[in-house]
Every structure is written in C-alpha cells, then in structure tokens.
Scaffold this motif. Structure first.
Motif: not given
Length: 709
Positions: A627-631, A637-643, A15-29
C-alpha cells in the motif's frame, strides 16, 4: 450455517467498497434485482443472502420464519419474511417498564420450495410493507451489523494494550470516514470483547493461568513457574519468572527488595515482586508471585521457589518491611543473607505511634535528625539516647524495639556493605506504580499474567533506550583530571552523572593531613552537611595507600552505592593520582560489558498469539508495504486493487472447497476432544485447578488505590 452466511456477507461488502473506489460509481447494491416469482437459487443460504441485500437496500431486515422438511428429512419449503412480521408479545407484568416492540404484523416476504433438480424456486411473493422504511438506517439492523475478522483482531490487540473501547472505536470511525461507513456499532465491539474474555476464562481463572504458563514454557524452556495447591486442588500461591528475568538475576541479583503491599486482582492476592537495580539505575524484575497468605509458611514457600528458580544462588542482601513472618522466612531460607528493613516504612509509622505526645513535632524532627544525620554508629546512639531522655520516652515500647534492632535499619549501621544505593523498598513501590497502568483490583489471574507481559515489555524497551543513549552519547567532563575521563568511558550515563555530582561536591571539601607514614597517609576532610534545616561541619577520615593508590573513607559511600565519594576524590587530587585503580570502576555500572540478560530474545507481545493471529500479522505487514508503494499513483493503486480482487476470488473458492471437505470430517470427529474458546483442542485430561478464595490480607493500605480504567 450462520457463520457461513456472515462470512459471505463480509466478502460481498468488501467487494462493494473496493469497486466503488475504483469505478467511482453509485453503490453497487442498486444493481440488486427486485424479487420475482420464478427466480431460482442454489440453496436456502443463497436465497437468504439475496433477500437480505435487497432488504438492506430498501430499509428492512429479514429472517427465516418457517422451514418444512420432507419424508426423507431434507428441507423442502422455506419462508423468508420481514422481521416485523407477527404480533407483539408483552412479556412483563410491570406496565411501567414496557420494552420497545418491533412486530407490526407485516406480511412482506417470499416462499420458496425445492425442485427435483436441486434448485430452489420462488413460488409466491409479497412486496408491500405496513410500516415505514429508511434505507439510510439499514446499518442499524442486527443482520447488517458485521464485525469483520480484521476488525476483531484489531479490537483484541488494542484491548491487550490497555486502550479503552471508546477510543478503540473512535479510531475505527475516523479511519472509515464516519459512523455511516462502518458495518457495525460500538455495542457490537463491546459485545465481541466481552465474548472473548468469557471464552478465555471458561475453564476457570486458575486453570486458564496454568495453561498459559504451560504454553509459555513450551515457547521457552527457561520460563519457570510453580503453583501451590491445597488438598482440594485450589490455588493458594503462584511464582513465575521469564527467561530474561532469570538471566538478569545473574547480573543484578546481588541486592533485591521485596514488598507485598499491593493488591492486584479480584481475589485480593498480594503481588510479591523481587526487584533489583540494573546498570542504568532502573528497577528490573527478578521474578514475582501472587500469594494467598502473609505468614511464615507462605513466605518460606515463595522464597524457596525463587531460590530454586535462580539455581540455588541467594542474593547478598535483601530489603523488606518489618513484617515478622518475612523475617522468619528469610532466616529459614536465606540464613546468610544480610537482611535490612525499609527505612521509609518505619518512619511513616511515626504519626501512628507518637501522635499522642504533646511535643510530637519536636520528637519527630529529632528522630529524623538522629537517623539521617548521624555519620557513625556511636553518634547515632548518643543522639538517640539524648532524644529519649529529653522527651521522657523511656516507656515507649515501639521506640525501644527499634533501638534494639537498629542494626537492621539505621543507615549508620548498614552502610558497611553494598546496597546498590537502595535504602528503602522504593524499587518495589516504583514497580507497583509501573504496573498500575496495566492492572487493577478487578484483574483476573489470567489477565494479570498477560498484562504482566505488556508491562515487562515496556521495562525492556526503557532499558534498551538507556543502553542506546549510553553507547551513542556521553556527558562532557567538567575537569581536566584523567580519572574523570576514565569513568566517562566506562560508566553508563546515569551512573556517570552520580560520579560527577561527587566531583562537583569536592569543591565544598577542605583537606588537612592527619597523619603520614612511609607508605600511607591519613587525611581529615571537612564538609558542611545538612543537619535538620541547617548545616553543620562534619569531618571524614580518608585513608590513602601510596603503593596501590587505594582509598577508604569513613562515609562509606563507595561501599554502599558503588560510587567513589567526594572525600576520596579530593584526596586523589591532592596525591596527584591520574588513574584510579580498576577496583573502583565496578563492573555492575559498566556500559561496555556484554550482559547475558540482554542476549535473551523474548517477543513478549507474540507469546500468547494464536497461529491465526501470527499469520495475519505476517500478511498484514506485507499488505502495508504494498500500500505504501502504490499510494502516490492512481494507476499503481488500481493495479494493486485489481490483483487483490482476483486473488480474493481464488481464495474464496478454495475456502468453500475446504469447508465442504472438512464439514463431514468435523461431524464425525468432534466428539473425541473438547474444544475451548482459544480455538485449540484440549484433551479431557487437561488439569483443572480451582480458583483461589478471596481473603482480605493484612498490611493493606487503608485507602483504595485509584483503579486503572
């Protein structure tokens, strides 16, 4: 419990890795709350998971140090502390080789106890450590090194493909973007694969191989295997053939080579393959065995097993080395089969048998000329007798024995029947070289049959590639004669090239009429052929039937290789024959024939997969497509990760519910069966086969083969 904790840690990290890609924020930890007295948790596992994440953020590892139970047996009190708590213990008497110590007597940790409402509460806490901490190095702590299931599957898949661990791990590092992005080390990957191999063979090497054969036969009823056991139930010999090899025998089983001079496993059991030639001139496997002895009894057992596998149909001809035990077994099992010795095996013994003679080089040259350049039986006998007389070799028993058995190895004596162009067991040797990329002298029996699948799959792919080339491309004709077009349309590319060599060769032939009748002609065709290092003029006799357009040449190339020779071609051109009779276009080399072995569908790579692995691959293929369709688009990309995150949460809840429901069932039923490392429950009646005894065999090459890594 440990497995459950690791699973939870894996999901949090994902979850941390994926959410970091979406929000582009600091480490969730960073958002982890500092521990305080009075904090409550649902279970000890939840406390441990929280404190582990806190320790990972701050640069230390934790462990459960103490757990106290009440009168009812339930856990009431727990201490979770820094792993550097306690005193160092030196457990070796050798002061020169002391092991590194981690204990420093650190007092940091927390104590919690169970309340009446079932919740756990932190009663006391100490945050200060007496050692340095490095948050950036937290990934090296054992508890933080997590090998996710998808990584485990990838390691196992690459290992089956023969990819070494260093390259395997490097690909994971590059994919992640650096070592620091991985939650595991190369050592963890190696440990996992060692564990997988141990689990596969925990029942014993031979028993594991037997279970593998049983599963293969369950997947495809045409899979054939036979095990030969001694009185104690110890494995002696084994033979097996898959469905495709059995079907290929119906097409290409007329001529086979058999050779055992190849060590492939830790028991020194020789690999004994039956090799044929397909319509592209490629080697094809027609079954194989592993044998414990090279005597008449063992070879007889192996040949009978192979004959039973092929529905009692023997080959027309077989090529082996000079082994007497093989010869005896062939006479017993294949009494009507033409048996030929490998020419290469005989000639390679020349240094061993004749090196002591002063004129060794001249003798060797003379023998080679007599063998290769004698066009008729009479000519060979004359050249051989002249050689024996000139160098006074009458007393050499080895040469005397070879001459007595000349009908089994001299080309002039064996070219009267079809050998598919083979003169040696080179097909077996090439098959050995092919398997070298997959197996070595340390290979276990179970690993051998699995890698045999990989090697065979590659062979099938090579044949399919040649099949595609022959059906979708062609070699242009070099003459205007219609019969060349005839062969171009019928033969595979490889065999048409051989025919074209004969078409070119006819340019070097001179034709003269020898005799003629009302319905036949006999021609003399002269040609300069190699003789030692020079050329000599050789004459071949070609008979031509004017009514049926049949031709027969004394060189016997068509009978030996199934290719019309240059001498026949020059006569056909002289007689103005535009279309060759169908008897000269062999079905065996025809690319337009629908062959039964090509219709056998076998997915070698999936035959030994667990159901979990097959389901994983099924989902992974869909994930890749998504992934190929959303890249190419950030929104998609955000829609796929969210779902996916939403789906992940739902699946996690279902997994926890299933685990709770199945836990009590497992506890009550786990005594009824024995669970093996492959995840499949086996009954206690599962057959146990003892591993073979490693015995050094005869006929092994004096130098060791280079082992595959």
């Amino acid at each position: 419990m440990d497995k459950e904790i690791s699973s939870g840690s894996n999901e949090d990290c994902d979850e941390i890795d994926i959410e970091t890609e979406i929000e582009d924020t600091k480490n969730v930890e960073v958002e982890i709350e500092d521990p305080k007295v009075g904090m409550t948790f649902k279970s000890i596992d939840e406390i441990y998971e929280y404190y582990s994440r806190y320790g990972k953020r701050n640069g230390f590892a934790v462990s459960k140090k103490y757990c106290k139970r009440g009168d009812d047996g339930e856990k009431r009190y727990v201490t979770i502390a820094c792993t550097r708590a306690g005193k160092a213990k030196i457990r070796t008497s050798n002061i020169v080789k002391l092991r590194p110590q981690t204990k420093t007597g650190c007092k940091a940790g927390l104590n919690a106890n169970l309340q009446g409402d079932g919740m756990w509460i932190v009663r006391s806490l100490r945050l200060e450590h007496n050692h340095e901490m490095s948050p950036s190095k937290s990934r090296f702590f054992k508890q933080n090194r997590i090998l996710e299931p998808h990584v485990q599957r990838r390691l196992e898949l690459n290992d089956s493909a023969g990819i070494r661990m260093n390259k395997n791990f490097t690909s994971l590092v590059l994919e992640a973007g650096g070592h620091e992005k991985l939650s595991y080390l190369e050592k963890d990957c190696r440990n996992h694969m060692d564990k997988v191999r141990r689990l596969k063979l925990e029942k014993g090497d031979a028993t594991a191989m037997y279970d593998y054969f049983v599963k293969m036969q369950a997947d495809n009823s045409e899979f054939f295997y036979v095990l030969d056991l001694d009185e104690e139930g110890r494995l002696l010999n084994v033979f097996w053939a898959d469905a495709r090899s059995r079907a290929a025998f119906k097409e290409f089983g007329d001529v086979v080579t058999f050779d055992t001079t190849y060590l492939v496993n830790k028991y020194d059991m020789p690999f004994a393959p039956f090799i044929g030639v397909n319509h592209h001139g490629q080697s094809t496997l027609l079954g194989c065995g592993l044998i414990s002895h090279e005597n008449t009894e063992t070879f007889t057992w192996l040949f009978k097993s192979w004959l039973a596998c092929m529905s009692g149909c023997p080959p027309n001809a077989i090529i082996t080395d000079q082994d007497k035990a093989m010869k005896n077994a062939i006479q017993i099992v294949f009494p009507n089969v033409r048996h030929r010795w490998c020419l290469w095996h005989i000639l390679k013994k020349l240094p061993e048998k004749l090196r002591g003679y002063k004129e060794y080089e001249a003798i060797k040259f003379g023998i080679q000329n007599a063998v290769y350049d004698s066009l008729t039986k009479k000519e060979f006998e004359e050249n051989w007798n002249k050689l024996i007389e000139n160098y006074q070799l009458e007393g050499n028993e080895w040469l005397f024995g070879l001459f007595e058995d000349r009908h089994q190895w001299v080309p002039a004596f064996v070219k009267d029947i079809f050998w598919a162009g083979m003169s040696t067991t080179q097909r077996s040797e090439s098959m050995h070289a092919f398997f070298d990329g997959y197996i070595n002298s340390k290979t276990t029996l179970k690993q051998f049959v699995e890698q045999y699948e990989n090697a065979l799959a590659k062979k099938v792919e090579n044949e399919n590639g040649e099949e595609f080339n022959s059906l979708n491309s062609y070699i242009p004709c070099i003459t205007q004669y219609p019969f060349e077009k005839q062969f171009q349309k019928a033969y595979t590319i490889a065999k048409f090239k051989e025919f074209q060599q004969e078409v070119v060769g006819q340019l070097h032939c001179n034709l003269s009429l020898y005799t003629q009748g009302p319905d036949f002609s006999v021609y003399e065709v002269s040609e300069d052929v190699p003789f030692g290092e020079n050329l000599r003029l050789a004459t071949f006799i070609v008979y031509f039937d004017k009514e049926n357009f049949d031709t027969n040449c004394s060189c016997r190339l068509f009978e030996f290789r199934g290719i019309v020779c240059r001498h026949q071609i020059v006569v056909l051109m002289k007689e103005r024959v535009h279309e060759i009779p169908d008897k000269y276009i062999l079905r065996r080399w025809n690319k337009n024939v629908k062959r039964c072995h090509s219709k056998v569908i076998i997915n070698y790579n999936n035959s030994s997969m667990l159901p979990e692995t097959r389901r994983y691959n099924k989902m992974f293929n869909v994930f890749n497509d998504v992934a190929d369709l959303a890249t190419d688009c950030e929104n998609r990309c955000d829609m796929v990760v969210e779902q996916l995150l939403e789906l992940k949460g739902k699946l996690k809840e279902e997994v926890e519910i299933d685990y709770g429901n199945n836990k009590s069932s497992f506890v009550s039923n786990h005594h009824n069966s024995t669970t093996h490392g492959d995840g499949v429950s086996k009954s206690k009646e599962s057959r146990i086969i003892l591993d073979p005894v490693a015995i050094r065999q005869k006929g092994r090459p004096p130098c060791k083969r280079k082992q595959s890594m």
